[in-house]
Scaffold this motif. Structure first.
Motif, PDB file in Angstrom:
ATOM      1  N   ARG A 154     -30.477 -11.833  21.535  1.00 27.34           N
ATOM      2  CA  ARG A 154     -30.955 -11.466  20.187  1.00 27.34           C
ATOM      3  C   ARG A 154     -29.821 -11.308  19.182  1.00 27.34           C
ATOM      4  NH1 ARG A 154     -32.727  -6.245  22.738  1.00 27.34           N
ATOM      5  NH2 ARG A 154     -31.027  -4.797  22.332  1.00 27.34           N
ATOM      6  N   HIS A 155     -28.577 -11.255  19.653  1.00 23.30           N
ATOM      7  CA  HIS A 155     -27.436 -11.098  18.748  1.00 23.30           C
ATOM      8  C   HIS A 155     -26.645 -12.394  18.541  1.00 23.30           C
ATOM      9  CE1 HIS A 155     -27.967  -6.818  18.372  1.00 23.30           C
ATOM     10  NE2 HIS A 155     -28.098  -6.738  19.682  1.00 23.30           N
ATOM     11  N   LEU A 156     -27.185 -13.484  19.029  1.00 25.28           N
ATOM     12  CA  LEU A 156     -26.492 -14.762  18.813  1.00 25.28           C
ATOM     13  C   LEU A 156     -26.727 -15.280  17.399  1.00 25.28           C
ATOM     14  CD1 LEU A 156     -26.894 -16.577  22.214  1.00 25.28           C
ATOM     15  CD2 LEU A 156     -24.831 -15.606  21.215  1.00 25.28           C
ATOM     16  N   GLY A 157     -27.820 -14.837  16.795  1.00 27.23           N
ATOM     17  CA  GLY A 157     -28.074 -15.161  15.397  1.00 27.23           C
ATOM     18  C   GLY A 157     -27.918 -16.629  15.077  1.00 27.23           C
ATOM     19  N   GLU A 158     -27.024 -16.905  14.187  1.00 26.31           N
ATOM     20  CA  GLU A 158     -26.851 -18.247  13.663  1.00 26.31           C
ATOM     21  C   GLU A 158     -25.703 -19.002  14.321  1.00 26.31           C
ATOM     22  OE1 GLU A 158     -28.030 -19.185  10.072  1.00 26.31           O
ATOM     23  OE2 GLU A 158     -29.481 -17.568  10.057  1.00 26.31           O
ATOM     24  N   VAL A 159     -25.335 -18.624  15.538  1.00 23.18           N
ATOM     25  CA  VAL A 159     -24.251 -19.324  16.219  1.00 23.18           C
ATOM     26  C   VAL A 159     -24.680 -20.770  16.459  1.00 23.18           C
ATOM     27  CG1 VAL A 159     -22.856 -19.469  18.319  1.00 23.18           C
ATOM     28  CG2 VAL A 159     -23.373 -17.245  17.323  1.00 23.18           C
ATOM     29  N   ILE A 160     -23.837 -21.677  16.046  1.00 20.50           N
ATOM     30  CA  ILE A 160     -24.112 -23.112  16.186  1.00 20.50           C
ATOM     31  C   ILE A 160     -23.459 -23.598  17.471  1.00 20.50           C
ATOM     32  CG2 ILE A 160     -23.633 -25.389  15.187  1.00 20.50           C
ATOM     33  CD1 ILE A 160     -23.614 -23.954  12.432  1.00 20.50           C
ATOM     34  N   LEU A 161     -24.169 -24.428  18.210  1.00 23.32           N
ATOM     35  CA  LEU A 161     -23.646 -25.029  19.429  1.00 23.32           C
ATOM     36  C   LEU A 161     -23.453 -26.517  19.178  1.00 23.32           C
ATOM     37  CD1 LEU A 161     -23.054 -24.822  22.516  1.00 23.32           C
ATOM     38  CD2 LEU A 161     -25.450 -25.383  22.853  1.00 23.32           C
TER      39      LEU A 161
ATOM     40  N   PRO B  42     -21.357 -19.849   9.466  1.00 22.77           N
ATOM     41  CA  PRO B  42     -21.856 -19.352  10.760  1.00 22.77           C
ATOM     42  C   PRO B  42     -20.833 -19.600  11.872  1.00 22.77           C
ATOM     43  CG  PRO B  42     -23.126 -21.263  10.014  1.00 22.77           C
ATOM     44  CD  PRO B  42     -22.134 -20.940   8.945  1.00 22.77           C
ATOM     45  N   ASP B  43     -20.887 -18.735  12.872  1.00 20.35           N
ATOM     46  CA  ASP B  43     -20.024 -18.914  14.034  1.00 20.35           C
ATOM     47  C   ASP B  43     -20.439 -20.177  14.772  1.00 20.35           C
ATOM     48  OD1 ASP B  43     -18.995 -16.518  13.267  1.00 20.35           O
ATOM     49  OD2 ASP B  43     -19.781 -15.374  14.946  1.00 20.35           O
ATOM     50  N   ARG B  44     -19.482 -20.707  15.525  1.00 16.52           N
ATOM     51  CA  ARG B  44     -19.744 -21.977  16.199  1.00 16.52           C
ATOM     52  C   ARG B  44     -19.099 -21.957  17.575  1.00 16.52           C
ATOM     53  NH1 ARG B  44     -17.602 -27.657  13.672  1.00 16.52           N
ATOM     54  NH2 ARG B  44     -15.678 -26.463  13.571  1.00 16.52           N
ATOM     55  N   ILE B  45     -19.828 -22.496  18.527  1.00 14.74           N
ATOM     56  CA  ILE B  45     -19.291 -22.751  19.861  1.00 14.74           C
ATOM     57  C   ILE B  45     -19.251 -24.258  20.021  1.00 14.74           C
ATOM     58  CG2 ILE B  45     -19.709 -22.589  22.339  1.00 14.74           C
ATOM     59  CD1 ILE B  45     -21.037 -19.863  21.763  1.00 14.74           C
TER      60      ILE B  45
ATOM     61  N   HIS C   8     -18.285 -18.042  28.621  1.00 14.28           N
ATOM     62  CA  HIS C   8     -16.937 -17.631  28.225  1.00 14.28           C
ATOM     63  C   HIS C   8     -16.810 -17.625  26.697  1.00 14.28           C
ATOM     64  CE1 HIS C   8     -12.626 -17.023  28.747  1.00 14.28           C
ATOM     65  NE2 HIS C   8     -12.495 -17.833  27.713  1.00 14.28           N
ATOM     66  N   GLU C   9     -17.310 -18.663  26.061  1.00 13.48           N
ATOM     67  CA  GLU C   9     -17.214 -18.738  24.598  1.00 13.48           C
ATOM     68  C   GLU C   9     -18.118 -17.712  23.930  1.00 13.48           C
ATOM     69  OE1 GLU C   9     -14.653 -20.159  23.681  1.00 13.48           O
ATOM     70  OE2 GLU C   9     -14.357 -21.333  25.498  1.00 13.48           O
ATOM     71  N   ILE C  10     -19.294 -17.469  24.481  1.00 13.94           N
ATOM     72  CA  ILE C  10     -20.181 -16.430  23.957  1.00 13.94           C
ATOM     73  C   ILE C  10     -19.504 -15.069  24.087  1.00 13.94           C
ATOM     74  CG2 ILE C  10     -22.308 -15.151  24.465  1.00 13.94           C
ATOM     75  CD1 ILE C  10     -23.586 -17.875  25.029  1.00 13.94           C
ATOM     76  N   GLY C  11     -18.770 -14.900  25.179  1.00  9.87           N
ATOM     77  CA  GLY C  11     -18.041 -13.658  25.379  1.00  9.87           C
ATOM     78  C   GLY C  11     -17.095 -13.363  24.234  1.00  9.87           C
TER      79      GLY C  11
END
Length: 134
Positions: free
Chosen positions: A31-38, A81-84, A113-116
């Protein structure tokens, strides 16, 4: 995965594996990943490699780009937005070298690992999260 024997997985197939990992995350993280782009790309670009001090493009399987949740404040609203970013060729190369795990497991390891980094987790916390999402 349904693919012809001998062909390496496509970026879309790796992205699907990564999305399955995200779907298995415990709710308190998901629920806290929000707008993280993969994104899945073949390799990191030269600028990123230089920024990280990495000479060999095969040396980077993924990267988190953004500001960890633990470092944010109201002043950071309105930023990109954050990005992985996952790098397909280095992941496939590492998978071939290891030979002792599934590609899906390796992709999950890199994603977690990247989400971490997004959550500002320690390596021990990342391993615990990986166990929860397993």
């Amino acid at each position: 995965m349904d693919r012809t024997v001998g062909l390496p997985p496509t970026a879309s197939e790796l992205e699907a594996m990564a999305c399955r990992t995200l779907a298995r995350l415990p709710d308190q993280f998901a629920r806290h990943l929000g707008e993280v782009i993969l994104q899945v790309e073949d390799f990191a670009d030269r600028a990123l490699l230089a920024q990280l001090g990495i000479d060999d493009a095969f040396g980077l399987t993924g990267v988190y780009e953004g500001l960890p949740l633990t470092e944010r404040s109201i002043e950071h609203s309105g930023t990109m937005p954050d990005r992985i970013r996952l790098f397909r060729r280095p992941i496939l190369d590492e998978w071939a070298e290891r030979g002792d795990e599934t590609l899906e497991h390796l992709v999950a390891h890199v994603v977690i690992h990247e989400i971490g980094h997004h959550f500002g987790l320690s390596d021990a916390d990342m391993h615990a999260l990986e166990d929860m999402a397993g």
